[in-house]
Motif scaffolding. Structure first.
Motif, PDB file in Angstrom:
ATOM      1  N   THR A 420       0.641  -1.300   0.075  1.00 40.58           N
ATOM      2  CA  THR A 420      -0.023  -0.022   0.096  1.00 40.58           C
ATOM      3  C   THR A 420       1.022   1.173   0.232  1.00 40.58           C
ATOM      4  O   THR A 420       0.797   2.158  -0.784  1.00 40.58           O
ATOM      5  N   LEU A 421       1.805   1.321   0.788  1.00 45.47           N
ATOM      6  CA  LEU A 421       2.841   2.479   1.043  1.00 45.47           C
ATOM      7  C   LEU A 421       3.548   2.721  -0.240  1.00 45.47           C
ATOM      8  O   LEU A 421       3.781   3.653  -0.676  1.00 45.47           O
ATOM      9  N   VAL A 422       3.885   1.481  -0.821  1.00 46.28           N
ATOM     10  CA  VAL A 422       4.765   1.699  -2.318  1.00 46.28           C
ATOM     11  C   VAL A 422       3.654   2.341  -3.294  1.00 46.28           C
ATOM     12  O   VAL A 422       4.192   3.103  -3.903  1.00 46.28           O
ATOM     13  N   ALA A 423       2.558   1.626  -3.388  1.00 46.30           N
ATOM     14  CA  ALA A 423       1.729   2.191  -4.458  1.00 46.30           C
ATOM     15  C   ALA A 423       1.100   3.574  -4.393  1.00 46.30           C
ATOM     16  O   ALA A 423       1.110   4.315  -4.986  1.00 46.30           O
ATOM     17  N   SER A 424       1.098   3.862  -2.922  1.00 48.88           N
ATOM     18  CA  SER A 424       0.574   5.187  -2.790  1.00 48.88           C
ATOM     19  C   SER A 424       1.939   6.527  -3.152  1.00 48.88           C
ATOM     20  O   SER A 424       1.439   7.454  -3.691  1.00 48.88           O
ATOM     21  N   ALA A 425       3.014   5.754  -3.023  1.00 46.21           N
ATOM     22  CA  ALA A 425       4.017   6.954  -3.395  1.00 46.21           C
ATOM     23  C   ALA A 425       4.028   7.010  -5.011  1.00 46.21           C
ATOM     24  O   ALA A 425       4.304   7.930  -5.348  1.00 46.21           O
ATOM     25  N   LEU A 426       3.817   5.941  -5.531  1.00 42.67           N
ATOM     26  CA  LEU A 426       3.676   5.904  -7.253  1.00 42.67           C
ATOM     27  C   LEU A 426       2.316   6.751  -7.383  1.00 42.67           C
ATOM     28  O   LEU A 426       2.357   7.582  -8.379  1.00 42.67           O
ATOM     29  N   LEU A 427       1.718   6.734  -6.718  1.00 43.96           N
ATOM     30  CA  LEU A 427       0.292   7.522  -7.326  1.00 43.96           C
ATOM     31  C   LEU A 427       0.438   8.832  -6.785  1.00 43.96           C
ATOM     32  O   LEU A 427      -0.016   9.895  -7.491  1.00 43.96           O
ATOM     33  N   SER A 428       0.908   9.061  -5.687  1.00 38.13           N
ATOM     34  CA  SER A 428       1.539  10.672  -5.218  1.00 38.13           C
ATOM     35  C   SER A 428       2.049  11.223  -6.609  1.00 38.13           C
ATOM     36  O   SER A 428       1.877  12.538  -6.800  1.00 38.13           O
ATOM     37  N   LEU A 429       3.238  10.423  -7.116  1.00 35.91           N
ATOM     38  CA  LEU A 429       3.978  11.064  -8.145  1.00 35.91           C
ATOM     39  C   LEU A 429       3.146  11.420  -9.412  1.00 35.91           C
ATOM     40  O   LEU A 429       3.223  12.293 -10.127  1.00 35.91           O
ATOM     41  N   THR A 430       2.082  10.574  -9.365  1.00 39.78           N
ATOM     42  CA  THR A 430       1.117  10.431 -10.693  1.00 39.78           C
ATOM     43  C   THR A 430       0.382  11.914 -10.566  1.00 39.78           C
ATOM     44  O   THR A 430      -0.004  12.431 -11.587  1.00 39.78           O
ATOM     45  N   TYR A 431      -0.207  12.138  -9.392  1.00 39.09           N
ATOM     46  CA  TYR A 431      -1.012  13.478  -9.454  1.00 39.09           C
ATOM     47  C   TYR A 431      -0.213  14.771  -9.055  1.00 39.09           C
ATOM     48  O   TYR A 431      -0.857  15.731  -9.253  1.00 39.09           O
TER      49      TYR A 431
END
Length: 505
Positions: A420-431
């Motif tokens: 979850t934390l890794v996915a959140s980091a990638l999503l943060s970069l996305t937005y």
């Protein structure tokens, strides 16, 4: 006399901005804005000096225990300085100086009305936040927690239009309802335990597993509503109708941090790690935090309005703190506590950048920002740095706090939390990173930004620009030296150690 003043510093820190709020109201619109702003700045500086002066004593365990008077038998209006409280107090008082400077520049640059009420409510909000930091028991905590709600309501409805009033009603509905349930749980705890004093590792005894679970549910609602945990988050994006400095206050300095702080106090200083593990309540809350982290990021990607995008980012980032505490390992809890610092610096930078762009270029949507970095290179560089920090990139303060939470998840054997934390980091970069890319892009640049040279002529005024550059600088500096200056990493580690020594884990 001097010794008494030194002992009463926690109370003095609370009173400084409370007195300032009263002075601003009394002065009203009759006086020059310079006087109102001077009161604001003087109070901010004095409060910070008062709080920072307690750092050496707090580092060696001086708790400054103070009881002003007894409210009910065995429970007084009491204050106590501990490591956890010092983290929040240092962040709130330090950032209040910068937010005050920014507010003055924003209010003048945007020609805002209702400035007397704004600065007075702003001061009361910080007074309430410091009261929350230094509360020694649940009842004192509750008093200042509700004061914070009352003080921030005028800020949410600042424009006095229908949209603002609607957002204000939603804010009160969520926070006051959860607050009354919180109070009911406090009364029950007092009846069962005979005390409400915060204790590292928890103080609740004499309850069955079922009783403890229901009391935990009622009490934790008071925290998760202000922290924006889904599905109790919708008041937070709605509150974005307020001026940008208020958004910075709500998201970085006071309200949502108070909610996350409440979650830590309830789990670690009221129930304790042992009782939470026995009841399994933190396991349930952890999965709500996981859902919030992922869903808020997905929603943020879809938002074109920059403040709305940042609001949903806050919803997810605050759940990092909730998740870190619920993992219940010393390193995850210290990481969660330090994320109060990290998120405050990064998110206030992002909101200040959004406000500077709006005041200077009158642009509020991401789709309008292509090429704006050519006119405002310093502002957008600060935005880029804070965005990388939100994603947890190395050498940024967000990396330090999130690394602790990740290590705690690994120690607890929770691979889904890590994912979850890794996915959140990638999503943060996305937005967030597309905003930076658009800002510095040459493609299809609006004619307003058609020159080929970078310059500073389009930057916001100094009162708007300097605070965001300072917070961006510290977002990097504390990523390299996390304990520099106020020893906030040491305080976070001390708090976690005390919690688990007291909790027996």
């Amino acid at each position: 006399m001097t010794e008494m003043l030194l002992t009463f510093r926690p109370v003095i820190a609370i009173l400084i901005s409370m007195i300032a709020a009263g002075a601003i109201l009394v002065a009203g619109e009759r006086v020059s804005p310079n006087i109102r702003e001077s009161i604001t700045m003087a109070a901010a500086i004095l409060k910070a000096i008062c709080v920072f002066s307690m750092i050496p004593a707090a580092l060696v365990g001086n708790t400054f225990d103070i009881t002003l008077f007894e409210i009910v038998e065995g429970v007084g209006l009491s204050f106590r300085v501990d490591s956890l409280g010092m983290v929040f107090a240092c962040v709130a008082s330090g950032l209040w100086i910068l937010t005050s400077i920014y507010s003055i520049g924003y209010m003048r640059g945007h020609d805002e009305r209702n400035q007397t009420g704004y600065f007075s409510a702003f001061a009361m909000s910080l007074s309430s936040a410091i009261g929350i930091c230094f509360s020694a028991n649940l009842l004192t905590f509750f008093i200042f927690y509700e004061m914070l709600t009352a003080a921030t309501y005028p800020l949410v409805v600042h424009y006095r239009d229908e949209k603002g009033k609607r957002s204000g009603r939603k804010y009160l509905l969520y926070t006051l309802t959860s607050g009354q349930l919180f109070f009911a749980a406090i009364v029950y705890v007092y009846m069962k335990c005979g005390t409400l004093d915060f204790t590292a590792g928890g103080f609740i005894t004499g309850m069955t597993r079922g009783e403890a679970s229901w009391v935990f549910f009622l009490m934790i609602l008071g925290g998760v509503v202000k922290a924006g945990v889904m599905p109790l988050h919708s008041w937070l994006p709605a509150a974005m109708v307020a001026p940008t400095p208020v958004s910075a206050l709500l998201h970085a300095v006071a309200v949502v941090k108070a909610g996350a702080f409440c979650v830590i106090r309830v789990i670690c200083y009221t129930f304790g790690p042992d009782l939470c593990q026995t009841c399994g309540t933190t396991n349930v809350l952890a999965w709500f935090a996981v859902a919030t982290i992922l869903l808020s990021s997905l929603i943020a990607i879809q938002k074109d309005n920059l403040k709305a995008r940042l609001a949903f980012s806050t919803v997810g980032q605050l759940s990092y703190i909730v998740l870190g505490v619920c993992i219940l390992t010393p390193i995850s809890v210290s990481g969660a506590i330090y994320h109060i610092v990290a998120h405050a610096l990064m998110k206030i930078t992002l909101f200040m950048c959004a406000g500077a762009i709006f005041v200077t270029e009158h642009k509020a949507d991401v789709s309008q920002m292509r090429g704006i970095g050519r006119r405002m290179p310093l502002t957008m560089t600060a935005f880029a740095a804070a965005s990388l920090g939100i994603a947890g990139m190395p050498f940024m303060v967000g990396f330090v706090s999130k690394a602790g939470i990740l290590q705690g998840a690994a120690q607890a054997g929770q691979p889904l939390f890590i994912a979850t934390l890794v996915a959140s980091a990638l999503l943060s970069l996305t937005y967030l990173i597309p905003v930076v890319y658009m800002a510095f892009s040459n493609r299809n640049v609006n004619s307003d930004f058609c020159d080929d040279t970078y310059g500073l002529e389009g930057e916001a005024s100094k009162p708007l620009l300097c605070p965001l550059l300072i917070t961006a600088f510290f977002s990097v500096l504390l990523g390299i030296c996390p304990d520099l200056g106020m020893h906030l990493m040491t305080f976070a580690q001390q708090a976690a150690a005390a919690i688990f020594e007291g909790g027996g884990l």
